[in-house]
Enzyme design. Structure first.
Site, PDB file in Angstrom:
ATOM      1  N   ARG A   1       0.828  -1.221   0.000  1.00  0.00           N
ATOM      2  CA  ARG A   1       0.000   0.000   0.000  1.00  0.00           C
ATOM      3  C   ARG A   1       0.860   1.269   0.000  1.00  0.00           C
ATOM      4  NH1 ARG A   1      -5.636  -0.551   1.649  1.00  0.00           N
ATOM      5  NH2 ARG A   1      -6.240  -2.541   0.787  1.00  0.00           N
TER       6      ARG A   1
ATOM      7  N   ARG B   1      -3.239   6.758   1.206  1.00  0.00           N
ATOM      8  CA  ARG B   1      -3.784   7.954   1.861  1.00  0.00           C
ATOM      9  C   ARG B   1      -2.850   8.635   2.839  1.00  0.00           C
ATOM     10  NH1 ARG B   1      -8.916   4.487   3.313  1.00  0.00           N
ATOM     11  NH2 ARG B   1      -7.185   3.027   3.254  1.00  0.00           N
TER      12      ARG B   1
ATOM     13  N   ARG C   1      -6.178  11.726  -5.977  1.00  0.00           N
ATOM     14  CA  ARG C   1      -7.467  11.053  -5.841  1.00  0.00           C
ATOM     15  C   ARG C   1      -8.611  12.057  -5.964  1.00  0.00           C
ATOM     16  NH1 ARG C   1      -9.878   7.879  -0.645  1.00  0.00           N
ATOM     17  NH2 ARG C   1     -10.302  10.025  -0.065  1.00  0.00           N
TER      18      ARG C   1
ATOM     19  N   ASP D   1      -6.763  -2.552  -7.598  1.00  0.00           N
ATOM     20  CA  ASP D   1      -7.293  -3.200  -6.394  1.00  0.00           C
ATOM     21  C   ASP D   1      -7.647  -4.640  -6.698  1.00  0.00           C
ATOM     22  OD1 ASP D   1      -8.193  -2.296  -3.517  1.00  0.00           O
ATOM     23  OD2 ASP D   1      -9.681  -3.739  -4.225  1.00  0.00           O
TER      24      ASP D   1
ATOM     25  N   TYR E   1     -15.005 -11.663  -0.358  1.00  0.00           N
ATOM     26  CA  TYR E   1     -15.699 -10.393  -0.631  1.00  0.00           C
ATOM     27  C   TYR E   1     -16.896 -10.600  -1.554  1.00  0.00           C
ATOM     28  CZ  TYR E   1     -11.795  -7.952   1.553  1.00  0.00           C
ATOM     29  OH  TYR E   1     -10.864  -7.507   2.455  1.00  0.00           O
TER      30      TYR E   1
HETATM   31  O1  CP3 Z   1      -0.049  -1.454  -2.618  1.00  0.00           O
HETATM   32  C1  CP3 Z   1      -0.325  -0.522  -3.403  1.00  0.00           C
HETATM   33  O2  CP3 Z   1       0.038   0.655  -3.223  1.00  0.00           O
HETATM   34  C2  CP3 Z   1      -1.066  -0.897  -4.672  1.00  0.00           C
HETATM   35  C3  CP3 Z   1      -2.483  -0.755  -4.638  1.00  0.00           C
HETATM   36  C4  CP3 Z   1      -3.340  -1.681  -3.778  1.00  0.00           C
HETATM   37  C5  CP3 Z   1      -4.580  -1.240  -3.253  1.00  0.00           C
HETATM   38  N1  CP3 Z   1      -5.219  -2.297  -2.703  1.00  0.00           N
HETATM   39  C6  CP3 Z   1      -5.086   0.138  -3.335  1.00  0.00           C
HETATM   40  C7  CP3 Z   1      -6.145   0.575  -2.415  1.00  0.00           C
HETATM   41  C8  CP3 Z   1      -3.220  -3.031  -3.442  1.00  0.00           C
HETATM   42  C9  CP3 Z   1      -2.069  -3.987  -3.690  1.00  0.00           C
HETATM   43  C10 CP3 Z   1      -4.424  -3.422  -2.778  1.00  0.00           C
HETATM   44  C11 CP3 Z   1      -4.698  -4.787  -2.313  1.00  0.00           C
HETATM   45  C12 CP3 Z   1      -5.955  -5.071  -1.607  1.00  0.00           C
HETATM   46  N2  CP3 Z   1      -7.186  -4.484  -1.768  1.00  0.00           N
HETATM   47  C13 CP3 Z   1      -6.099  -6.119  -0.660  1.00  0.00           C
HETATM   48  C14 CP3 Z   1      -5.020  -7.116  -0.273  1.00  0.00           C
HETATM   49  C15 CP3 Z   1      -3.997  -6.550   0.656  1.00  0.00           C
HETATM   50  C16 CP3 Z   1      -4.504  -6.293   2.047  1.00  0.00           C
HETATM   51  O3  CP3 Z   1      -4.523  -5.108   2.427  1.00  0.00           O
HETATM   52  O4  CP3 Z   1      -4.832  -7.239   2.769  1.00  0.00           O
HETATM   53  C17 CP3 Z   1      -7.428  -6.096  -0.197  1.00  0.00           C
HETATM   54  C18 CP3 Z   1      -8.033  -7.029   0.828  1.00  0.00           C
HETATM   55  C19 CP3 Z   1      -8.118  -5.065  -0.923  1.00  0.00           C
HETATM   56  C20 CP3 Z   1      -9.560  -4.713  -0.840  1.00  0.00           C
HETATM   57  C21 CP3 Z   1      -9.768  -3.328  -0.386  1.00  0.00           C
HETATM   58  N3  CP3 Z   1      -9.436  -2.196  -1.112  1.00  0.00           N
HETATM   59  C22 CP3 Z   1     -10.342  -2.911   0.833  1.00  0.00           C
HETATM   60  C23 CP3 Z   1     -10.850  -3.846   1.926  1.00  0.00           C
HETATM   61  C24 CP3 Z   1     -10.344  -1.514   0.835  1.00  0.00           C
HETATM   62  C25 CP3 Z   1     -10.950  -0.616   1.880  1.00  0.00           C
HETATM   63  C26 CP3 Z   1     -10.122  -0.531   3.089  1.00  0.00           C
HETATM   64  C27 CP3 Z   1      -9.071   0.509   2.881  1.00  0.00           C
HETATM   65  O5  CP3 Z   1      -7.876   0.196   3.133  1.00  0.00           O
HETATM   66  O6  CP3 Z   1      -9.427   1.600   2.501  1.00  0.00           O
HETATM   67  C28 CP3 Z   1      -9.718  -1.073  -0.376  1.00  0.00           C
HETATM   68  C29 CP3 Z   1      -9.465   0.318  -0.789  1.00  0.00           C
HETATM   69  C30 CP3 Z   1      -8.097   0.670  -1.277  1.00  0.00           C
HETATM   70  N4  CP3 Z   1      -7.308  -0.096  -2.096  1.00  0.00           N
HETATM   71  C31 CP3 Z   1      -7.422   1.900  -1.062  1.00  0.00           C
HETATM   72  C32 CP3 Z   1      -6.205   1.839  -1.767  1.00  0.00           C
HETATM   73  C33 CP3 Z   1      -5.177   2.926  -1.883  1.00  0.00           C
HETATM   74  C34 CP3 Z   1      -7.975   3.065  -0.274  1.00  0.00           C
HETATM   75  C35 CP3 Z   1      -8.926   3.773  -1.160  1.00  0.00           C
HETATM   76  C36 CP3 Z   1      -8.998   5.246  -0.901  1.00  0.00           C
HETATM   77  O7  CP3 Z   1      -8.184   5.995  -1.462  1.00  0.00           O
HETATM   78  O8  CP3 Z   1      -9.903   5.626  -0.158  1.00  0.00           O
END
Ligand code: CP3
Length: 344
Positions: free
Chosen positions: A26, A30, A39, A76, A153
């Site tokens: 990640r 944010r 964003r 994602d 999910y």
């Molecule tokens: O790592 C990186 O920088 C690359 C991008 C990336 C995102 N999500 C961007 C994201 C990667 C590799 C993921 C993987 C992901 N997404 C996983 C597996 C890794 C882990 O954390 O266990 C999972 C389970 C998800 C599903 C997901 N996406 C959830 C549950 C959420 C909401 C919770 C949260 O952290 O906000 C997201 C949103 C998400 N994916 C954001 C980002 C940058 C936040 C979105 C925002 O900008 O509001």
């Protein structure tokens, strides 16, 4: 000759480096003000994922700031369900919501795996952009969610603390559950193949909820789909490097590395690093495993723990990373301090 190979690819080939290469799960996110600005320009998170120019920009932001050894394409794991025809949206402050899959009828309404590329084409374009834009020493990582984690999910329609709805479907309607796992597995092979063709040198599979699979269920729904995906990708692309992340698998990490032909195992922060160095690192490169909360609290503890992780893994191939994703409340300055403690 070896000098021209990117450090992270050397570690993934089994080399022990003096200073471990670094990236962060990640890393585009944010906690960075520049991410929040881009964003806002995109409108929302999903629009950002599907806007190749802006997704390229946010992928590059942490590389510019920290010179990480790898960039991970901004996307994602839930884009695959969306490409398969599930409805997907994000509720601010809460997380993802999807239309649910609980019957053969629901499954029948999804599209064919061969049609996913139409939705996912912008991700391939982001990868092509990044192949051009990245510094020559920086590697490019593509990724997907692992079938079990994505299925949790798709079945619940949201994130769940214990993956209860997915476990229930697994028990009470195994044919639907198995068919869903197979559909996601096949889609994941096609998705990652296109990412590799577009320029991803490394791909990572995120099995974020592997820890809730016990005994035979772990073999059947984490290990077996990984074997299928990794075998298919390696047959087509022998040079691609693959990172596995069965988060929370505890001692089952050993079964995973013994059975899945990944090049690197990502270790979560609940796993003891001394145990991982003894039991996993002799078999392959290890990635991990700093507790991400240390990037919120910082201080001496951050430096001491960072150095301890480096020291614990110093006798084998190691990629420095967190045990899970960096959180929005982390401080960008603490990331700099962590890197300084590693690179000196
Ligand atoms: O790592 C990186 O920088 C690359 C991008 C990336 C995102 N999500 C961007 C994201 C990667 C590799 C993921 C993987 C992901 N997404 C996983 C597996 C890794 C882990 O954390 O266990 C999972 C389970 C998800 C599903 C997901 N996406 C959830 C549950 C959420 C909401 C919770 C949260 O952290 O906000 C997201 C949103 C998400 N994916 C954001 C980002 C940058 C936040 C979105 C925002 O900008 O509001």
């Amino acid at each position: 000759m070896t000098q021209s190979i990117k450090p992270i690819l050397r570690a993934l080939s089994g080399e022990t480096l003096q200073t471990p290469p670094i990236w962060m799960m990640r890393q585009a996110g944010r906690y960075l003000p520049e991410y929040m600005a881009t964003r806002a320009e995109a409108g929302d998170f999903l629009s950002l994922c599907y806007n190749s120019d802006l997704a390229t920009e946010v992928t590059l932001q942490p590389i510019r700031r920290y010179a990480f050894d790898a960039a991970i394409v901004f996307a994602d794991i839930l884009l695959v369900p969306q490409a398969l025809g599930a409805k997907l949206w994000f509720v601010t402050g809460e997380g993802p919501r999807l239309s649910t899959i609980t019957s053969m009828d629901d499954l029948g309404k999804l599209g064919s795996v061969d049609d996913i590329h139409e939705t996912l084409a912008p991700i391939y374009q982001t990868i092509r952009n990044l192949s051009e834009a990245l510094p020559k020493e920086t590697a490019l990582i593509g990724f997907a969610g692992s079938p079990w984690t994505v299925a949790t999910y798709m079945i619940a329609g949201r994130g769940t603390p214990d993956q209860g709805p997915a476990h229930m479907l697994m028990r009470e309607n195994t044919p639907v559950f198995d068919a869903l796992i197979e559909r996601i597995t096949d889609a994941t092979i096609l998705y990652l193949s296109e990412q590799i063709k577009a320029g991803a040198e490394i791909v990572k599979l995120f099995d974020s909820w592997a820890g809730s699979l016990n005994g035979e269920a772990f073999d059947r729904y984490s290990i077996a789909p990984h074997v299928k995906i990794v075998t298919a990708l390696k047959a087509q692309f022998p040079d691609v490097k693959i990172i596995g992340f069965p988060r929370g698998a505890s001692e089952k990490y050993i079964d995973f590395v013994d059975q899945v032909a990944v090049d690197c195992i990502a270790v979560d922060n609940g796993t003891n690093s001394v145990w991982a160095a003894e039991n996993l690192q002799p078999k392959m490169c290890v990635q991990g495993n700093l507790d991400p909360s240390l990037l919120v609290t910082g201080g001496e503890k951050l430096i001491a723990e960072t150095k301890r992780v480096v020291d614990t893994f110093k006798n084998g191939p190691h990629i420095f990373n967190l045990g899970h994703g960096i959180t929005p409340d982390a401080s960008p300055e603490n990331v700099s301090r962590m890197i300084e403690a590693i690179r000196g």
